[in-house]
Design an enzyme around this catalytic site. Structure first.
Site, mmCIF file in Angstrom:
data_model
loop_
_atom_site.group_PDB
_atom_site.id
_atom_site.type_symbol
_atom_site.label_atom_id
_atom_site.label_comp_id
_atom_site.label_asym_id
_atom_site.label_seq_id
_atom_site.Cartn_x
_atom_site.Cartn_y
_atom_site.Cartn_z
ATOM 1 C CD GLU A 78 30.958 27.032 -25.267
ATOM 2 O OE1 GLU A 78 30.449 27.217 -24.139
ATOM 3 O OE2 GLU A 78 31.650 26.033 -25.547
ATOM 4 C CG ASP A 315 29.535 15.659 -16.123
ATOM 5 O OD1 ASP A 315 29.358 16.600 -15.339
ATOM 6 O OD2 ASP A 315 30.079 15.796 -17.233
ATOM 7 C CE LYS A 342 26.562 18.002 -18.995
ATOM 8 N NZ LYS A 342 27.895 17.529 -18.555
ATOM 9 C CG ASN A 402 26.631 20.136 -22.764
ATOM 10 O OD1 ASN A 402 27.253 21.145 -22.486
ATOM 11 N ND2 ASN A 402 26.989 18.938 -22.326
ATOM 12 C CG HIS A 650 46.471 18.442 -26.780
ATOM 13 N ND1 HIS A 650 46.934 19.186 -27.839
ATOM 14 C CD2 HIS A 650 46.830 19.122 -25.663
ATOM 15 C CE1 HIS A 650 47.548 20.263 -27.384
ATOM 16 N NE2 HIS A 650 47.502 20.255 -26.070
ATOM 17 C CG MET A 686 50.946 23.815 -23.596
ATOM 18 S SD MET A 686 49.772 22.561 -23.030
ATOM 19 C CE MET A 686 50.845 21.593 -21.969
#
Length: 758
Positions: A78, A315, A342, A402, A650, A686
């Site tokens: 990014e 948000d 946003k 965004n 996930h 993880m």
């Protein structure tokens, strides 16, 4: 507090006068004529504009391959690199920094922050970095665990390092770029969807000494207050607010600096919990969430603030990149700050005083009918207030725009915005909210009305009580999900031209994620990459397409350009991910070629871009490796736990680098508790969730995953859907079953999300 969202304090006015910078005397930071790219956005004004014009509309079609560099990761890219004195410095996931010869792509050095991978249990939206800063021969970078490092630009050695996190038991991470403002370097943090209390911290550029810290929300209604601005902010919160949850207000991305005014501009994130009735029951503006702050970098005191979304519950972060410019508005040239946050309105503010000059919608909006230009307040419609039941909200929590950088071209006078047109239904779960320290604590659910995915695109029991879209959507804008590159006139407040970037995904979620960040140049060009793997070049004045270079790697980051030895180069960091986790929708370059991150650089009359080898694909949904287990209640509880703790990475949307849990092997099922609770796969990203989940809850999650796998398999085989059944405990799983590959067939359905693109 009268006009609190845009008031300039008397102290701030005196400070400006003492500094000899009156509103009339101050000037915008001028775009550098340097041939490099000196900040993430090219200059301190963060314009993402370069004055270079060797590459122009006449020869853009001749752009070709110059060199590439392997970033040695499959996580999302990014950031936009900087180029100083012929060296490119690029920040990568975890907080790695790569120094590369900008002529050849040859490696100079690499900085490894040596992050403890258990931090991944606190990551909201991808193990990413959004950039680095350069000043005084130092490269400043933040690792995801919150350490700010000053590196010697010559060899990458650490000159100083500071731990910027005040409480490591909470859900703090850092994905944003540091910014240099005078003699300090400033960094914020992420974690608003978890339990972070937002703040920014400034350190001396030369020594790393702590200069000041500014909290964006109070810690209580009565103090003690870390600085005077919090005492004023506390009056806009219910004394019975959920202070224990942190309240959000994280600064996870955009800042800009005006050296003449000596003001640092900071974008503040969403509130937490999301729903007002849970967070601050008796209402209030809840300062300084979803706000733009002007800070004196020498003292850390606030000059002014403007709140884009008072009492935010959708948000609607104001962390999107801000651009500083001089605009002729009426008969005056105004020093302005521009942002497309946003919430769907494009803001133009006087950057010396915070005065609102204009605020107009750049995407469909239903939460407010407009912004009162006299008071600066949005005029809420009530259509999006989900306190007493589900509501369809425009824009969605992904926002009208965004994190992807927008760009301003002073020659065309246009701002080029990667825009997202999507709505979402919000609701408050029926179950009482229970605070999970260090875990996800949004307190609300939302779902997107994606095409080809059933009524709400949801198979989850959590969505079974939602009204049909036909009911919630009555009288509302079109809910078809789309993405656009829009050229916005910030003076006339209108779209001048647009190009749809939805690609093949119209109505699907990747329609809004296909278009990446934007860069513009004095060659009358606009550059934007896409998840398809193409770098697109448009004419800046009218959007006419000039080139589309297929590189074979999905692109999210904004490109950049620089000149060395008389040659102009264009470069971009390529790799898919971020808030999408490791999901690679069918049709993206990541799905076809994999997602090995790389820097790809172009020049006029370069060669064809080398592409990675194509992946092998399995075209059918495999049979799950274990049988169903657990009761219906276990599975329903497991789905709730899955959404709260796991779905932000996930997601069940197709193949990708982060595994689709439904297709775990029998061996992985056997090791499930060790993976989830003991962190045995922390080195792969993880981390342990032992502080958030019990062994029984881990098994409920596994039961839900297995049930979801069987439902997908039965659907693909046209078999009747089976109901969950006994046994009530997990069966023994043989340790010898082979690992099954991810399916390349996208199974319809989107899990509800509690995360955001932070």
């Amino acid at each position: 507090m009268s006009n609190a969202w845009r008031a300039l304090s008397a102290v701030a006015v005196l400070g400006l006068l003492a500094a000899g910078c009156s509103k009339q005397e101050a000037a915008a930071p001028k775009a550098s004529t340097d041939a490099g790219w000196l900040t993430g956005g090219h200059d301190q004004a963060q314009t993402y504009h370069s004055p270079l014009k060797q590459i122009d509309e006449a020869n853009a079609g001749r752009l070709g391959y110059a060199w590439q560099y392997d970033l040695e990761t499959t996580h999302g890219q990014e950031a936009t690199p900087v180029v100083v004195d012929g060296v490119m410095y690029a920040s990568a996931p975890w907080g790695f920094v790569h120094a590369v010869d900008a002529r050849t792509g040859e490696r100079r050095w690499v900085f490894d922050p040596k992050v403890d991978n258990s931090i991944t249990s606190k990551v909201c939206c991808g193990i990413v970095s959004r950039g680095l800063a350069f000043a005084e021969g130092r490269v400043f970078t933040a690792s995801i665990d919150g350490r700010l490092s000053a590196l010697d630009a010559k060899d990458g050695k650490v000159l100083w390092q500071a731990d910027t996190i005040v409480d490591h038991e909470r859900g703090y991470t850092v994905t944003g770029s540091p910014y240099v403002a005078g003699d300090v370097v400033v960094i914020g943090n992420s974690g608003g969807e978890l339990d972070a209390r937002g703040y920014i911290t400034a350190y001396k550029v030369s020594t790393g000494e702590l200069a000041w810290r500014f909290y964006t929300v109070p810690g209580s209604s009565t103090g003690p207050f870390e600085h005077p601005e919090l005492e004023a902010a506390a009056k806009t919160w219910d004394p019975k607010s959920r202070w224990d949850v942190g309240l959000g207000g994280t600064v996870w991305d955009g800042m800009a600096y005006d050296a003449k005014l000596d003001l640092l501009y900071v974008g503040v994130g969403n509130s937490a919990l999301y729903p007002r009735k849970l967070r601050s029951p008796n209402g209030g503006d809840n300062l300084y969430v979803s706000s733009i702050l002007a800070i004196h970098p020498k003292t850390g005191r606030m000059a002014w603030h403007y709140q884009t979304t008072p009492g935010d519950q959708w948000d609607y972060t104001a962390t999107q990149k801000m651009i500083l410019a001089d605009l002729k508005i009426g008969d005056q040239t105004r020093q302005v700050l521009m942002q497309a946050p946003k919430n769907g309105f494009f803001y133009v503010l006087d950057r010396a005083t915070g005065e609102l000059l204009s605020a107009k919608p750049y995407v469909p909006v239903n939460w407010a009918s407009g912004v009162d230009e006299k008071t600066g307040r949005p005029m809420e419609t009530g259509l999006a207030d989900y306190s007493n039941g589900p509501k369809l909200v425009f824009p969605s929590p992904a926002g009208g725009h965004n994190w992807h950088p927008m760009a301003f071209n002073p020659e065309t006078g246009l701002v080029y915005i990667p825009t997202l047109e999507a709505s979402a239904v919000f609701w408050v779960p029926a179950e009482p909210f229970v605070y999970a320290k260090g875990g996800a604590n949004a307190g609300a659910m939302y779902a997107f009305p994606a095409a080809h995915a059933g009524n709400w695109g949801l198979e989850s029991p959590a969505a079974k009580h939602l009204p049909p879209l036909s009911e919630l959507g009555k009288g509302q804008p079109d809910t078809t999900i789309r993405g656009f590159l829009r050229a916005w006139d910030p003076v006339a407040n209108k779209v001048v031209w647009e190009v749809e970037t939805s690609g093949q995904w119209v109505g699907q979620m990747n329609a809004i994620w296909n278009g990446g960040g934007v860069m513009t140049t004095s060659g009358n060009l606009v550059f934007q990459g896409q998840s398809t793997g193409a770098l697109h070049v448009y004419r800046a004045t009218d959007g006419h397409p000039l080139a589309a270079i297929d590189i074979g790697t999905s692109i999210m980051a904004a490109p950049m350009t620089y000149e060395l030895d008389g040659v102009q180069y264009v470069s971009v960091m390529a790799g898919y991910g971020g808030a999408l986790g490791g999901v690679h929708p069918v049709g993206t370059a990541a799905e076809r070629y994999g997602n090995a991150g790389r820097i790809v650089t172009f020049k006029i009359d370069g060669g064809p871009v080398p592409k990675p080898a194509e992946k092998e694909h399995v075209s059918s949904v495999p049979r799950p490796s274990v049988e169903r287990f657990g009761s219906a209640a276990d599975i329903e509880t497991g789905n709730e736990l899955l959404k709260r703790n796991c779905a932000r990475c996930h997601a069940n949307e197709g193949p990708g680098a982060i595994p689709d849990l439904r297709w775990m092997s029998a061996q992985t099922h056997q090791e499930f508790e060790d993976i989830v609770l003991k962190g045995v796969r922390a080195s792969k990203g993880m981390g342990s969730f032992a502080s958030l989940l019990t062994p029984a809850q881990a098994q409920q999650i596994r039961a839900a995953v297995v049930d979801s796998a069987w439902r997908a398999y039965e659907s693909a085989q046209d078999l009747p859907q089976s109901a969950p059944h006994a046994p009530q405990t997990a069966p023994h799983v043989p340790a010898t079953s082979p690992e099954l590959p991810n399916s390349s067939k996208t199974v319809p359905g989107h899990e509800p999300s509690t995360g955001a693109a932070h």
